[in-house]
Design a protein around this motif. Sequence first.
Motif, PDB file in Angstrom:
ATOM      1  N   PHE A 182       6.913  -3.443  67.100  1.00  0.00           N
ATOM      2  CA  PHE A 182       7.325  -3.974  68.395  1.00  0.00           C
ATOM      3  C   PHE A 182       7.244  -5.494  68.334  1.00  0.00           C
ATOM      4  O   PHE A 182       6.176  -6.068  68.109  1.00  0.00           O
ATOM      5  CB  PHE A 182       6.439  -3.457  69.523  1.00  0.00           C
ATOM      6  N   SER A 183       8.383  -6.118  68.552  1.00  0.00           N
ATOM      7  CA  SER A 183       8.472  -7.571  68.428  1.00  0.00           C
ATOM      8  C   SER A 183       9.483  -8.101  69.427  1.00  0.00           C
ATOM      9  O   SER A 183      10.100  -7.342  70.192  1.00  0.00           O
ATOM     10  CB  SER A 183       8.908  -7.953  67.003  1.00  0.00           C
ATOM     11  N   SER A 184       9.679  -9.403  69.407  1.00  0.00           N
ATOM     12  CA  SER A 184      10.675 -10.012  70.286  1.00  0.00           C
ATOM     13  C   SER A 184      12.071  -9.470  70.005  1.00  0.00           C
ATOM     14  O   SER A 184      12.954  -9.546  70.873  1.00  0.00           O
ATOM     15  CB  SER A 184      10.649 -11.536  70.124  1.00  0.00           C
ATOM     16  N   ARG A 185      12.286  -8.888  68.823  1.00  0.00           N
ATOM     17  CA  ARG A 185      13.584  -8.271  68.503  1.00  0.00           C
ATOM     18  C   ARG A 185      13.865  -7.040  69.366  1.00  0.00           C
ATOM     19  O   ARG A 185      15.015  -6.667  69.580  1.00  0.00           O
ATOM     20  CB  ARG A 185      13.611  -7.873  67.019  1.00  0.00           C
ATOM     21  N   LYS A 186      12.817  -6.414  69.886  1.00  0.00           N
ATOM     22  CA  LYS A 186      12.954  -5.184  70.664  1.00  0.00           C
ATOM     23  C   LYS A 186      13.137  -5.446  72.161  1.00  0.00           C
ATOM     24  O   LYS A 186      13.311  -4.502  72.931  1.00  0.00           O
ATOM     25  CB  LYS A 186      11.715  -4.303  70.473  1.00  0.00           C
ATOM     26  N   ILE A 187      13.068  -6.686  72.585  1.00  0.00           N
ATOM     27  CA  ILE A 187      13.151  -7.021  74.004  1.00  0.00           C
ATOM     28  C   ILE A 187      14.570  -7.468  74.342  1.00  0.00           C
ATOM     29  O   ILE A 187      15.135  -8.312  73.643  1.00  0.00           O
ATOM     30  CB  ILE A 187      12.129  -8.107  74.357  1.00  0.00           C
ATOM     31  N   GLN A 188      15.116  -6.897  75.400  1.00  0.00           N
ATOM     32  CA  GLN A 188      16.506  -7.157  75.766  1.00  0.00           C
ATOM     33  C   GLN A 188      16.606  -7.851  77.125  1.00  0.00           C
ATOM     34  O   GLN A 188      15.777  -7.646  78.003  1.00  0.00           O
ATOM     35  CB  GLN A 188      17.281  -5.842  75.826  1.00  0.00           C
ATOM     36  N   ASN A 189      17.649  -8.638  77.261  1.00  0.00           N
ATOM     37  CA  ASN A 189      17.937  -9.297  78.524  1.00  0.00           C
ATOM     38  C   ASN A 189      18.509  -8.265  79.497  1.00  0.00           C
ATOM     39  O   ASN A 189      19.528  -7.645  79.222  1.00  0.00           O
ATOM     40  CB  ASN A 189      18.944 -10.428  78.300  1.00  0.00           C
ATOM     41  N   ALA A 190      17.849  -8.055  80.643  1.00  0.00           N
ATOM     42  CA  ALA A 190      18.301  -7.054  81.610  1.00  0.00           C
ATOM     43  C   ALA A 190      18.751  -7.683  82.922  1.00  0.00           C
ATOM     44  O   ALA A 190      18.856  -7.001  83.942  1.00  0.00           O
ATOM     45  CB  ALA A 190      17.184  -6.046  81.878  1.00  0.00           C
ATOM     46  N   ALA A 191      19.031  -8.991  82.919  1.00  0.00           N
ATOM     47  CA  ALA A 191      19.540  -9.635  84.125  1.00  0.00           C
ATOM     48  C   ALA A 191      20.857  -8.983  84.524  1.00  0.00           C
ATOM     49  O   ALA A 191      21.652  -8.584  83.669  1.00  0.00           O
ATOM     50  CB  ALA A 191      19.731 -11.132  83.875  1.00  0.00           C
ATOM     51  N   TYR A 192      21.077  -8.860  85.813  1.00  0.00           N
ATOM     52  CA  TYR A 192      22.335  -8.258  86.265  1.00  0.00           C
ATOM     53  C   TYR A 192      22.778  -8.830  87.599  1.00  0.00           C
ATOM     54  O   TYR A 192      21.992  -9.379  88.359  1.00  0.00           O
ATOM     55  CB  TYR A 192      22.213  -6.741  86.362  1.00  0.00           C
ATOM     56  N   TRP A 193      24.066  -8.666  87.884  1.00  0.00           N
ATOM     57  CA  TRP A 193      24.668  -8.987  89.168  1.00  0.00           C
ATOM     58  C   TRP A 193      25.524  -7.799  89.532  1.00  0.00           C
ATOM     59  O   TRP A 193      26.489  -7.491  88.849  1.00  0.00           O
ATOM     60  CB  TRP A 193      25.484 -10.265  89.064  1.00  0.00           C
ATOM     61  N   LYS A 194      25.175  -7.113  90.596  1.00  0.00           N
ATOM     62  CA  LYS A 194      25.800  -5.843  90.935  1.00  0.00           C
ATOM     63  C   LYS A 194      26.554  -5.938  92.258  1.00  0.00           C
ATOM     64  O   LYS A 194      26.051  -6.469  93.237  1.00  0.00           O
ATOM     65  CB  LYS A 194      24.725  -4.757  91.030  1.00  0.00           C
ATOM     66  N   ILE A 195      27.785  -5.391  92.276  1.00  0.00           N
ATOM     67  CA  ILE A 195      28.548  -5.257  93.509  1.00  0.00           C
ATOM     68  C   ILE A 195      28.095  -3.973  94.188  1.00  0.00           C
ATOM     69  O   ILE A 195      28.346  -2.873  93.703  1.00  0.00           O
ATOM     70  CB  ILE A 195      30.060  -5.210  93.245  1.00  0.00           C
ATOM     71  N   ALA A 196      27.412  -4.098  95.302  1.00  0.00           N
ATOM     72  CA  ALA A 196      26.883  -2.928  95.996  1.00  0.00           C
ATOM     73  C   ALA A 196      27.945  -2.254  96.848  1.00  0.00           C
ATOM     74  O   ALA A 196      27.953  -1.023  96.987  1.00  0.00           O
ATOM     75  CB  ALA A 196      25.708  -3.336  96.870  1.00  0.00           C
ATOM     76  N   ASN A 197      28.850  -3.038  97.431  1.00  0.00           N
ATOM     77  CA  ASN A 197      29.835  -2.443  98.328  1.00  0.00           C
ATOM     78  C   ASN A 197      31.034  -3.373  98.488  1.00  0.00           C
ATOM     79  O   ASN A 197      30.872  -4.590  98.601  1.00  0.00           O
ATOM     80  CB  ASN A 197      29.202  -2.166  99.699  1.00  0.00           C
ATOM     81  N   VAL A 198      32.242  -2.782  98.490  1.00  0.00           N
ATOM     82  CA  VAL A 198      33.472  -3.505  98.804  1.00  0.00           C
ATOM     83  C   VAL A 198      34.200  -2.709  99.879  1.00  0.00           C
ATOM     84  O   VAL A 198      34.464  -1.521  99.693  1.00  0.00           O
ATOM     85  CB  VAL A 198      34.383  -3.664  97.568  1.00  0.00           C
ATOM     86  N   GLU A 199      34.495  -3.343 100.988  1.00  0.00           N
ATOM     87  CA  GLU A 199      35.158  -2.643 102.088  1.00  0.00           C
ATOM     88  C   GLU A 199      36.340  -3.465 102.584  1.00  0.00           C
ATOM     89  O   GLU A 199      36.188  -4.615 102.987  1.00  0.00           O
ATOM     90  CB  GLU A 199      34.180  -2.389 103.232  1.00  0.00           C
ATOM     91  N   LEU A 200      37.536  -2.844 102.561  1.00  0.00           N
ATOM     92  CA  LEU A 200      38.751  -3.474 103.044  1.00  0.00           C
ATOM     93  C   LEU A 200      39.215  -2.732 104.289  1.00  0.00           C
ATOM     94  O   LEU A 200      39.355  -1.494 104.263  1.00  0.00           O
ATOM     95  CB  LEU A 200      39.838  -3.439 101.975  1.00  0.00           C
TER      96      LEU A 200
END
Length: 277
Positions: A182-200
């Motif tokens: 287990f090292s820094s090689r096993k750690i992943q970037n999990a930042a996200y930007w999610k569209i929760a809802n689009v209503e037209l």
Amino acid sequence: KYDISANLSTLKNKVTSLGIGKDSYISGAYATYVGQEIGQFYGWVYEGIARTQKDLDNHATQQGVNVGDCLYKDISGPEGTPDGVIDAYDQTVLGSGLPKVNFGLSTHMEYKGFDLNISTYGVLNYHVSDDIYNSLNSCYGYGNKEVGMLDANRWSEDGTYLSSVPRTYAANNATLAWNDLFSSRKIQNAAYWKIANVELGYNFPDKWFGGYQHRTSTLSQAIMDIMWTMPVVPLPQVTTSALSQVPEHLWQVSTSHSNSLRDKENYENYYLKEHLI
């Protein structure tokens, strides 16, 4: 006509006491220290793949290591200083598994009877370690592997290791399984930007509805859970965290977000509700 709204929050926590007469608690790939954040990642600092024998000769000793194996940083030794040998003394804190910034961004727009609403949210400075991904990318044994492991074990004619992933073995014969630590090689970037809802929507004229002067009908199409994430993590939301890797009594630790919480279950439910769901 349009309007935009946004919100942002940050998360900080600090362990003030472990309650066990010690300043640290280490369990596998997680560590908690007094004065630091709870349940941080703990392991070796990855420095790359040994491409040639010269890379091994110029690096700290890793017993049983071969060309094509992972190399790690020499951080410490029995005396508390680098000693030219990579072993358990070289493990260190690798960062946090808790998102530091949570944000939301929404907009409402109107034009000639049409209206559009978009709601989004996300997190920044968020890292995870995916056990399934790590298992499928293990360099040892004959189990199921991720397709990217097919790139392993490529060599040039002069003996230089060319693959983008470490070499593989049927079994480990070295002191440590260098390519699966287990090292820094096993750690992943999990930042996200999610569209929760689009209503037209479209507002029909009142006169179309027989004198109902105070009612407006709206035709809308909602699109739920359209999401965009940073690679490599397949899902931006998780239901577990480093919080499960600390002693039971630490759930009463005093932090900026948990002073009023009394047990593990309440703390975890609170955290998931406020920051991951």
